[in-house]
Motif scaffolding. Structure first.
Motif, PDB file in Angstrom:
ATOM      1  N   UNK A  11       0.818  -1.217   0.000  1.00 20.00           N
ATOM      2  CA  UNK A  11       0.000   0.000   0.000  1.00 20.00           C
ATOM      3  C   UNK A  11       0.854   1.270   0.000  1.00 20.00           C
ATOM      4  N   UNK A  12       2.033   1.212   0.612  1.00 21.16           N
ATOM      5  CA  UNK A  12       2.930   2.373   0.610  1.00 21.16           C
ATOM      6  C   UNK A  12       3.538   2.558  -0.784  1.00 21.16           C
ATOM      7  N   UNK A  13       3.945   1.455  -1.405  1.00 26.68           N
ATOM      8  CA  UNK A  13       4.476   1.527  -2.772  1.00 26.68           C
ATOM      9  C   UNK A  13       3.422   2.073  -3.732  1.00 26.68           C
ATOM     10  N   UNK A  14       2.187   1.570  -3.629  1.00 26.90           N
ATOM     11  CA  UNK A  14       1.104   2.034  -4.500  1.00 26.90           C
ATOM     12  C   UNK A  14       0.871   3.524  -4.327  1.00 26.90           C
ATOM     13  N   UNK A  15       0.741   3.966  -3.068  1.00 26.10           N
ATOM     14  CA  UNK A  15       0.502   5.387  -2.811  1.00 26.10           C
ATOM     15  C   UNK A  15       1.668   6.231  -3.294  1.00 26.10           C
ATOM     16  N   UNK A  16       2.872   5.722  -3.067  1.00 25.97           N
ATOM     17  CA  UNK A  16       4.054   6.463  -3.486  1.00 25.97           C
ATOM     18  C   UNK A  16       4.149   6.638  -4.990  1.00 25.97           C
ATOM     19  N   UNK A  17       3.704   5.625  -5.727  1.00 20.73           N
ATOM     20  CA  UNK A  17       3.732   5.683  -7.198  1.00 20.73           C
ATOM     21  C   UNK A  17       2.581   6.549  -7.716  1.00 20.73           C
ATOM     22  N   UNK A  18       1.392   6.359  -7.154  1.00 24.82           N
ATOM     23  CA  UNK A  18       0.203   7.061  -7.656  1.00 24.82           C
ATOM     24  C   UNK A  18       0.134   8.516  -7.190  1.00 24.82           C
ATOM     25  N   UNK A  19       0.720   8.790  -6.019  1.00 29.15           N
ATOM     26  CA  UNK A  19       0.651  10.140  -5.449  1.00 29.15           C
ATOM     27  C   UNK A  19       2.057  10.588  -5.030  1.00 29.15           C
ATOM     28  N   UNK A  20       2.876  11.028  -5.997  1.00 25.39           N
ATOM     29  CA  UNK A  20       4.277  11.348  -5.702  1.00 25.39           C
ATOM     30  C   UNK A  20       4.456  12.434  -4.634  1.00 25.39           C
ATOM     31  N   UNK A  21       3.482  13.327  -4.480  1.00 28.85           N
ATOM     32  CA  UNK A  21       3.623  14.416  -3.498  1.00 28.85           C
ATOM     33  C   UNK A  21       3.230  13.984  -2.081  1.00 28.85           C
ATOM     34  N   UNK A  22       2.678  12.783  -1.950  1.00 30.49           N
ATOM     35  CA  UNK A  22       2.242  12.296  -0.636  1.00 30.49           C
ATOM     36  C   UNK A  22       3.443  11.876   0.207  1.00 30.49           C
ATOM     37  N   UNK A  23       3.197  11.582   1.480  1.00 37.46           N
ATOM     38  CA  UNK A  23       4.287  11.089   2.337  1.00 37.46           C
ATOM     39  C   UNK A  23       4.866   9.779   1.774  1.00 37.46           C
ATOM     40  N   UNK A  24       4.017   8.792   1.391  1.00 40.04           N
ATOM     41  CA  UNK A  24       4.616   7.601   0.753  1.00 40.04           C
ATOM     42  C   UNK A  24       5.438   7.959  -0.491  1.00 40.04           C
ATOM     43  N   UNK A  25       4.984   8.964  -1.234  1.00 42.75           N
ATOM     44  CA  UNK A  25       5.735   9.423  -2.406  1.00 42.75           C
ATOM     45  C   UNK A  25       7.105   9.944  -2.028  1.00 42.75           C
ATOM     46  N   UNK A  26       7.167  10.664  -0.890  1.00 42.77           N
ATOM     47  CA  UNK A  26       8.457  11.188  -0.407  1.00 42.77           C
ATOM     48  C   UNK A  26       9.372  10.044   0.027  1.00 42.77           C
ATOM     49  N   UNK A  27       8.778   8.998   0.617  1.00 43.55           N
ATOM     50  CA  UNK A  27       9.582   7.848   1.038  1.00 43.55           C
ATOM     51  C   UNK A  27      10.137   7.118  -0.190  1.00 43.55           C
ATOM     52  N   UNK A  28       9.299   6.936  -1.216  1.00 46.36           N
ATOM     53  CA  UNK A  28       9.762   6.293  -2.453  1.00 46.36           C
ATOM     54  C   UNK A  28      10.857   7.144  -3.104  1.00 46.36           C
ATOM     55  N   UNK A  29      10.691   8.477  -3.071  1.00 45.67           N
ATOM     56  CA  UNK A  29      11.713   9.369  -3.633  1.00 45.67           C
ATOM     57  C   UNK A  29      13.022   9.250  -2.847  1.00 45.67           C
ATOM     58  N   UNK A  30      12.923   9.159  -1.509  1.00 46.33           N
ATOM     59  CA  UNK A  30      14.128   9.001  -0.681  1.00 46.33           C
ATOM     60  C   UNK A  30      14.845   7.702  -1.048  1.00 46.33           C
ATOM     61  N   UNK A  31      14.053   6.665  -1.344  1.00 46.22           N
ATOM     62  CA  UNK A  31      14.627   5.387  -1.794  1.00 46.22           C
ATOM     63  C   UNK A  31      15.364   5.585  -3.111  1.00 46.22           C
ATOM     64  N   UNK A  32      14.700   6.257  -4.053  1.00 46.91           N
ATOM     65  CA  UNK A  32      15.308   6.481  -5.369  1.00 46.91           C
ATOM     66  C   UNK A  32      16.614   7.258  -5.263  1.00 46.91           C
ATOM     67  N   UNK A  33      16.676   8.175  -4.285  1.00 41.94           N
ATOM     68  CA  UNK A  33      17.881   8.999  -4.110  1.00 41.94           C
ATOM     69  C   UNK A  33      18.928   8.318  -3.237  1.00 41.94           C
TER      70      UNK A  33
END
Length: 143
Positions: A11-33
């Motif tokens: 659910x965190x991966x889904x939210x992070x992909x679908x909503x990049x500006x959300x908190x899960x999106x920030x976590x996915x971005x931190x992973x990417x960086x």
């Protein structure tokens, strides 16, 4: 300081992909960086591959792009094998493989947290290092 190693629930991966500006999106971005390392299991990747098409209206990815994305995530992540066994206190049996991924992460790979929005998994937070995306981000926003 060592890089945090976390298991991201589907659910965190889904939210992070679908909503990049959300908190899960920030976590996915931190992973990417490279600010956080992510541990996943084949179960979580398969679940993501199965559920992503339902959010096509949000992310606009074709099925081929979804396959490419999940493949890329599986390369970026450390893919680990969930530990065998079940925790009888977990309310939703479908969450066992996710909890087992966390246990494997702790046991073999120095995992720090499971980040999830799943209430059944969060109910286990007294026994395991399980946090919501918001709590994780509030604690580690400097990533």
């Amino acid at each position: 300081m060592a890089t945090l190693r976390v298991v991201l629930d589907t659910n965190v991966l889904l939210s992070g992909i679908a909503y990049p500006a959300s908190v899960p999106g920030k976590i996915v971005a931190a992973w990417r960086h490279g600010s956080v390392e992510v541990l996943l299991s084949v179960f979580i990747l398969d679940e993501l591959r199965r559920v992503l098409p339902r959010l096509a209206h949000r992310h606009g990815l074709t099925s081929a792009e979804i396959d490419d994305l999940v493949d890329a995530l599986s390369i970026q992540a450390e893919v680990i094998e969930p530990v065998p066994g079940i925790d009888p206190d977990l309310r939703d049996a479908n969450d066992q493989p996710v909890l087992a991924t966390l246990l494997a992460a702790i046991k073999t790979s120095g995992g720090d947290y499971l980040i999830t929005g799943d209430k059944d998994l969060l109910a286990m937070a007294e026994r395991y290092p399980i946090v919501t995306p918001a709590k994780f981000w509030a604690t580690h926003a400097g990533l």
